[in-house]
Motif scaffolding. Sequence first.
Motif, mmCIF file in Angstrom:
data_model
loop_
_atom_site.group_PDB
_atom_site.id
_atom_site.type_symbol
_atom_site.label_atom_id
_atom_site.label_comp_id
_atom_site.label_asym_id
_atom_site.label_seq_id
_atom_site.Cartn_x
_atom_site.Cartn_y
_atom_site.Cartn_z
ATOM 1 N N ARG A 257 102.306 48.984 42.196
ATOM 2 C CA ARG A 257 100.862 48.737 42.281
ATOM 3 C C ARG A 257 100.483 48.215 43.663
ATOM 4 N N LEU A 258 101.300 47.317 44.213
ATOM 5 C CA LEU A 258 101.012 46.786 45.552
ATOM 6 C C LEU A 258 101.074 47.890 46.597
ATOM 7 N N ALA A 259 102.048 48.778 46.447
ATOM 8 C CA ALA A 259 102.181 49.893 47.390
ATOM 9 C C ALA A 259 100.965 50.806 47.329
ATOM 10 N N ALA A 260 100.326 50.854 46.146
ATOM 11 C CA ALA A 260 99.136 51.702 45.975
ATOM 12 C C ALA A 260 97.861 50.945 46.289
ATOM 13 N N GLY A 261 97.999 49.698 46.746
ATOM 14 C CA GLY A 261 96.833 48.897 47.082
ATOM 15 C C GLY A 261 96.142 48.301 45.862
ATOM 16 N N LEU A 262 96.885 48.155 44.761
ATOM 17 C CA LEU A 262 96.312 47.631 43.534
ATOM 18 C C LEU A 262 96.773 46.196 43.281
#
Length: 613
Positions: free
Chosen positions: A518-523
Amino acid sequence: MNIGTSSQVFYEIALSIGNEHHLKPMLKEALTAFVRKLICKAGAIYQLHEGIGMEQVQTVPRRVKGVEAIERAEQQLGEGRTAPFQIKGDNYTTYVEKIPSFGVVVLVKSGEPFAKEIVFSLRRLYKKLGQACYSCLQAEKIQKNEELYRLLVNTSRDAILLSDMAGTILYASPSAEQVYGWPQKALVGASFEQSMIFTKDREVLKDAFERIQRGESGRVSSFRIYGQDKKIRWLDHSWDVAKRGSQLGGTVHFVRNITEELKQERQYKGIIEMLPSAIYFRALDRAGEASFISPQITDLLGYFPADVVGNPDFFQSRLHPDDRDWVLESQKTVNLLERESSYAITYRMIHKEGHTVWVLNQILTVRLEDGTPDYICGILIDVTERKKAEEGLAIEEKKRERLQRLLSPAIAQEVISGNVDIEKGGELRETSVLFTDIRGFTSMSEASKPQEIVNVLNEYFERMIEVLFKYEGTLDKFVGDEIMALFGAPVSHDDDPLRAVKTAIEMRDVLAVFNEERLAAGLTPIQVGMGINTGECVAGYLGSSQALDYTVIGDPVNVASRLCSVAKTDEIMISQATYEKVKDFIEVEERPPSVVKGKSQPLRNYNVLGLKP
């Protein structure tokens, strides 16, 4: 007009009042006398009807100006002006006076107005006129009632008879011949007892006469007589006793020939009693109130027809509580007056002995030959066994779907095959209960679109349940973003508490990987707290017959939920009871005791750091 001559005038006017017994001719004669004797241009009389208004019932115009003056007086009356009052005109005066208990009189006086003593004397005449009007109205009312009574007696299909207190017939209406089968002249002077042919019926009539002599009104619903043609007739007989003060004066009898009705009733009864289902009839506007119901209602619901017929509360009171609202609403929405007016509904009713009966109610509007709706006919069919079979199949299918959704595939198959039994009534089982809860879910929901929240939860639940089933735990339920899982119910293992802790640790590890994605996807990452407690719970299928869910209830569940709520992000809080069973396998740090609602003492709890090497 001077006083001397006015006395003669008043006398002549008084003579004109009350000569006629019909209202309008009497008013015409009186008003004509008023106008002519008092030298008036015109006159009018109005009757006041309560709640309706004023009606002109008589007028005597003599001159055009007099008519105009009456119209102005009528206008002012219509606008609400109350008599008595006067209207001054060009060489005339209009007098508007009350006729007590009737209405008003309007006189248009030419030349000099009436002297005060004349006005006073006229009011005495108006009072007499009011009394005459009342007498005429009463006489007309009596005459009209007499005509109506005569019409009723002569056209009624029922026989109307008058008798003395000994039962001797003094009068018989024309229809008595059709009812009794004897001419009027044969009935008058005879007694009711002379018509009786059977001892049973003679005793019935004897009891009726005793009631009459006591001054009681009543009814004999059926008795038999021979007509002149020697055929038996069945009669329905009701009566009212007339009283003159404290004395009994005589009796009015109403007698109806019910021979054909009884014959048809016997035919219908024979047909209806052959049917396996309960038949009922009711009026169009009396939903739920049967005017007839067949004896099969006793087999269906345990009640006799007498308990049902005429009871407007029976139907509603015997409906199953879960079906009552929608069944009653269906009666309002279905239009039984339409041309194609039949329908069927299936619902539950409560038997007199308390058990549930499934009923198929087939309803039809019975119509006259011209298509006019007459009454409602219905058939109540017991479909309990059929519904039980259908429900059994549905429950088994739901059970299969539920188990496959809540248990790991291997355990679900064990339960479905019968190798593992699930108590429907509930059983005590030692269970480790695991709760997981997303922290800050409300804020995350407010900042995201609904579909995005649903997608996130579905992906999160998918990964968490995969871990749960790996350790053969049971998914109890989703509550919003919260997961409730069980270890030890419905299938138990020797190490259920440890399985619960291992599941929580692996869930935390899987969530960490999910959050990296999720962090990698900006979430925003998902933060979770968990709580575990172990203890004896009541486990089994709980709910209604329409909605059963396998779950556990008891104090251990509440404690586990409380531990989940005090856990911080990424923490796994376990109770003392769970800790004692897994302490040899895990590393923990003890936290300050937690205050739990319903517990007198704070509870010791531990944060799980991980498994021991």
